[in-house]
Design a protein around this motif. Structure first.
Motif, mmCIF file in Angstrom:
data_model
loop_
_atom_site.group_PDB
_atom_site.id
_atom_site.type_symbol
_atom_site.label_atom_id
_atom_site.label_comp_id
_atom_site.label_asym_id
_atom_site.label_seq_id
_atom_site.Cartn_x
_atom_site.Cartn_y
_atom_site.Cartn_z
ATOM 1 N N ASP A 162 0.835 -1.206 0.000
ATOM 2 C CA ASP A 162 0.000 0.000 0.000
ATOM 3 C C ASP A 162 0.866 1.251 0.000
ATOM 4 O OD1 ASP A 162 -2.670 1.345 0.357
ATOM 5 O OD2 ASP A 162 -1.686 2.015 2.204
ATOM 6 N N THR A 166 0.714 4.122 -2.951
ATOM 7 C CA THR A 166 0.505 5.540 -2.655
ATOM 8 C C THR A 166 1.618 6.402 -3.240
ATOM 9 O OG1 THR A 166 -0.658 4.970 -0.604
ATOM 10 C CG2 THR A 166 0.195 7.214 -0.810
ATOM 11 N N GLU A 170 1.182 9.273 -6.282
ATOM 12 C CA GLU A 170 1.588 10.669 -6.106
ATOM 13 C C GLU A 170 2.592 11.085 -7.175
ATOM 14 O OE1 GLU A 170 3.097 10.899 -2.183
ATOM 15 O OE2 GLU A 170 1.108 10.881 -1.203
ATOM 16 N N ARG A 176 -5.453 11.993 -4.361
ATOM 17 C CA ARG A 176 -6.264 11.091 -3.545
ATOM 18 C C ARG A 176 -7.600 11.754 -3.222
ATOM 19 N NH1 ARG A 176 -4.797 6.885 0.520
ATOM 20 N NH2 ARG A 176 -6.566 6.696 1.959
ATOM 21 N N VAL A 191 -8.660 2.728 -2.579
ATOM 22 C CA VAL A 191 -8.270 4.141 -2.617
ATOM 23 C C VAL A 191 -8.679 4.707 -3.968
ATOM 24 C CG1 VAL A 191 -6.411 5.810 -2.373
ATOM 25 C CG2 VAL A 191 -6.303 3.659 -1.107
ATOM 26 N N TYR A 193 -8.721 7.895 -6.713
ATOM 27 C CA TYR A 193 -7.881 9.008 -7.135
ATOM 28 C C TYR A 193 -8.565 9.764 -8.283
ATOM 29 C CZ TYR A 193 -4.106 6.587 -4.649
ATOM 30 O OH TYR A 193 -3.331 5.972 -3.695
#
Length: 256
Positions: A162, A166, A170, A176, A191, A193
């Motif tokens: 995870d 992430t 980015e 996010r 998650v 985005y």
């Protein structure tokens, strides 16, 4: 006594003049449309209408160029310089629309792609609308246009995977929006985005699912472009790039 004959004056080509006028107006319209969309002055459906209008104007400009060239060749009218500038200004649009047309013809007519077509990752809005049956409803709408897009299994714990997910998101410029699930409490993390494509600033919605399988973690991705029925393969390219970057970043973290 020297006799001289007056040569007939050459008429200017109206097609050449209008071709140049249109070729000058086209980049202005395209530039203002993009700036207005990036500045949220117009919404995405309006931008798509303007993109289609620019395509029609580009086609009309080419027709006027052809008529003007014929007029120069057959009737000897003036306007060669105007036609040269018109072609110079139109060519970038011709190339871009030709590439888009080729992608439209060769790539699947999809704007929603997923690495899992049977139990796809779902967005929070879909879960609110369909409850626990959301994956089945979404799966019924998805189509298999990119069989090479598959989820990836990593021999690494959920928290490490995870973290890489992430970090890669980015790096790619994804923002996010929300997350569902917590490490240690559930086996699946979701998650969501938001991403904007370069130049046109078209919105892309992405959801990443990481599943804890004990000794391994499985990553699935889904990307979609609202307002479109055919995204020219953009969503698939985003998923492909993301998975490749995650796979690279997991080197040294995941066990072989």
């Amino acid at each position: 006594m020297l006799l001289t004959a007056t040569l007939p004056s050459r008429r200017p080509s109206r097609s050449a003049r209008w071709a140049l006028n249109l070729a000058v107006f086209l980049p202005v319209l395209a530039g203002l449309s993009i700036l207005a969309h990036r500045g949220t002055l117009i919404d995405t459906p309006t931008l798509l209408v303007l993109v289609a209008l620019c395509g029609l104007l580009c086609l009309l400009g080419l027709l006027l160029f052809a008529f003007g060239l014929r007029s120069l060749w057959v009737h000897g009218t003036r306007g060669g310089r105007r036609l040269s500038w018109a072609l110079f200004l139109l060519m970038p649009f011709v190339v871009l629309y030709a590439i888009a047309a080729l992608a439209w013809a060769l790539r699947p007519a999809l704007s929603d792609v997923s690495t899992d077509l049977i139990d796809p990752p779902v967005f929070a809005s879909e879960r609110r609308a369909h409850g626990t049956g959301a994956p089945a409803v979404v799966a019924g709408r998805l189509h298999d246009g990119y069989p090479e897009l598959l989820g990836t299994r990593f021999k690494a714990p959920l928290d490490a995977t995870d973290g890489v997910v992430t970090e890669v998101a980015e790096t790619l410029g994804w923002q996010r929006v929300r997350g569902r699930g917590r490490i240690g409490a559930v086996d699946e993390l979701f998650v969501e985005y938001a991403y904007k494509t370069p130049v046109l600033n078209m919105p892309v919605q992405i959801v990443v699912r990481t599943t804890d399988e004990g000794e391994t973690t499985f990553v699935d991705v889904r990307a979609r472009m609202p307002h479109l029925r055919h995204d020219l393969g953009i969503s698939a390219g985003i998923v492909r790039r993301f998975l490749a970057d995650v796979d690279y970043e997991m080197i040294g973290i995941a066990e072989p």
